[in-house]
Design a protein around this motif. Sequence first.
Motif, PDB file in Angstrom:
ATOM      1  N   MET A   1       0.842  -1.182   0.000  1.00 41.70           N
ATOM      2  CA  MET A   1       0.000   0.000   0.000  1.00 41.70           C
ATOM      3  C   MET A   1       0.886   1.245   0.000  1.00 41.70           C
ATOM      4  N   THR A   2       0.714   2.090  -0.983  1.00 44.84           N
ATOM      5  CA  THR A   2       1.479   3.328  -1.054  1.00 44.84           C
ATOM      6  C   THR A   2       0.594   4.525  -0.749  1.00 44.84           C
ATOM      7  N   PHE A   3       1.179   5.450  -0.053  1.00 44.85           N
ATOM      8  CA  PHE A   3       0.481   6.687   0.280  1.00 44.85           C
ATOM      9  C   PHE A   3       1.021   7.806  -0.583  1.00 44.85           C
ATOM     10  N   SER A   4       0.136   8.684  -1.015  1.00 47.93           N
ATOM     11  CA  SER A   4       0.603   9.853  -1.757  1.00 47.93           C
ATOM     12  C   SER A   4       1.180  10.854  -0.754  1.00 47.93           C
ATOM     13  N   ASN A   5       1.947  11.797  -1.282  1.00 48.64           N
ATOM     14  CA  ASN A   5       2.505  12.844  -0.419  1.00 48.64           C
ATOM     15  C   ASN A   5       1.401  13.653   0.257  1.00 48.64           C
ATOM     16  N   ASP A   6       0.287  13.858  -0.454  1.00 51.16           N
ATOM     17  CA  ASP A   6      -0.829  14.606   0.127  1.00 51.16           C
ATOM     18  C   ASP A   6      -1.370  13.917   1.371  1.00 51.16           C
ATOM     19  N   ILE A   7      -1.549  12.619   1.290  1.00 55.37           N
ATOM     20  CA  ILE A   7      -2.069  11.863   2.438  1.00 55.37           C
ATOM     21  C   ILE A   7      -1.060  11.901   3.583  1.00 55.37           C
ATOM     22  N   LEU A   8       0.218  11.750   3.271  1.00 54.69           N
ATOM     23  CA  LEU A   8       1.248  11.799   4.322  1.00 54.69           C
ATOM     24  C   LEU A   8       1.272  13.169   5.006  1.00 54.69           C
ATOM     25  N   LEU A   9       1.138  14.237   4.218  1.00 56.81           N
ATOM     26  CA  LEU A   9       1.083  15.576   4.814  1.00 56.81           C
ATOM     27  C   LEU A   9      -0.152  15.735   5.693  1.00 56.81           C
ATOM     28  N   ARG A  10      -1.270  15.211   5.247  1.00 52.60           N
ATOM     29  CA  ARG A  10      -2.507  15.293   6.034  1.00 52.60           C
ATOM     30  C   ARG A  10      -2.394  14.492   7.329  1.00 52.60           C
ATOM     31  N   ILE A  11      -1.752  13.346   7.259  1.00 53.69           N
ATOM     32  CA  ILE A  11      -1.528  12.555   8.478  1.00 53.69           C
ATOM     33  C   ILE A  11      -0.612  13.326   9.427  1.00 53.69           C
ATOM     34  N   ALA A  12       0.430  13.938   8.879  1.00 54.67           N
ATOM     35  CA  ALA A  12       1.352  14.730   9.710  1.00 54.67           C
ATOM     36  C   ALA A  12       0.612  15.889  10.382  1.00 54.67           C
ATOM     37  N   ILE A  13      -0.248  16.570   9.632  1.00 53.93           N
ATOM     38  CA  ILE A  13      -1.018  17.676  10.203  1.00 53.93           C
ATOM     39  C   ILE A  13      -1.944  17.158  11.300  1.00 53.93           C
ATOM     40  N   PHE A  14      -2.594  16.035  11.057  1.00 53.70           N
ATOM     41  CA  PHE A  14      -3.465  15.436  12.067  1.00 53.70           C
ATOM     42  C   PHE A  14      -2.686  15.132  13.347  1.00 53.70           C
ATOM     43  N   VAL A  15      -1.519  14.500  13.212  1.00 56.39           N
ATOM     44  CA  VAL A  15      -0.704  14.144  14.382  1.00 56.39           C
ATOM     45  C   VAL A  15      -0.245  15.409  15.114  1.00 56.39           C
ATOM     46  N   LEU A  16       0.210  16.409  14.385  1.00 54.73           N
ATOM     47  CA  LEU A  16       0.623  17.668  15.013  1.00 54.73           C
ATOM     48  C   LEU A  16      -0.532  18.322  15.764  1.00 54.73           C
ATOM     49  N   ALA A  17      -1.725  18.277  15.175  1.00 58.24           N
ATOM     50  CA  ALA A  17      -2.891  18.879  15.813  1.00 58.24           C
ATOM     51  C   ALA A  17      -3.271  18.140  17.093  1.00 58.24           C
TER      52      ALA A  17
END
Length: 152
Positions: A1-17
């Motif tokens: 399963m590969t994640f796009s950069n957009d999804i990875l950035l969104r996950i990072a934002i979620f974790v930071l929040a």
Amino acid sequence: MTFSNDILLRIAIFVLAVCGFFVAKHIRNHKKSGKVLVCPLNMDCHGVVHSDYSKFFGIPVEVMGMIYYGFISIAYLLFIFIPNDLPNLLIGIMALTSILAFLFSVYLISVQLFVLKKGCYWCFVSAFFCILIFIFTLMSYNFAQIMQFFHR
């Protein structure tokens, strides 16, 4: 399963929040209980979070932080699981919210450094999270496309 950069950035934002929410909650819990907020870097966290600048329009800054981080984490949870079905208006609101939070963080850090001449480790961590959320938000969206939606 590969994640796009957009999804990875969104996950990072979620974790930071989520992390930001818990930092703001940590500050709030100490203020409400009257416990001294211990600073890992030997700064004057207690003095900063109990200063005249710890409220904005009568609202405790840490409560504003909890609301902001809660809003961001819920929204980005949606962005992760239904990335293509979100309206540009919601994306625009999230971008505007991130910009405002970034500017507010810069203001609060400036107050600590230049007005209070004190620092709070927890406040700096929260500001760092806001700055990263802002940068990752800029990296994740095609704002030209969003702006076209508003000009219709």
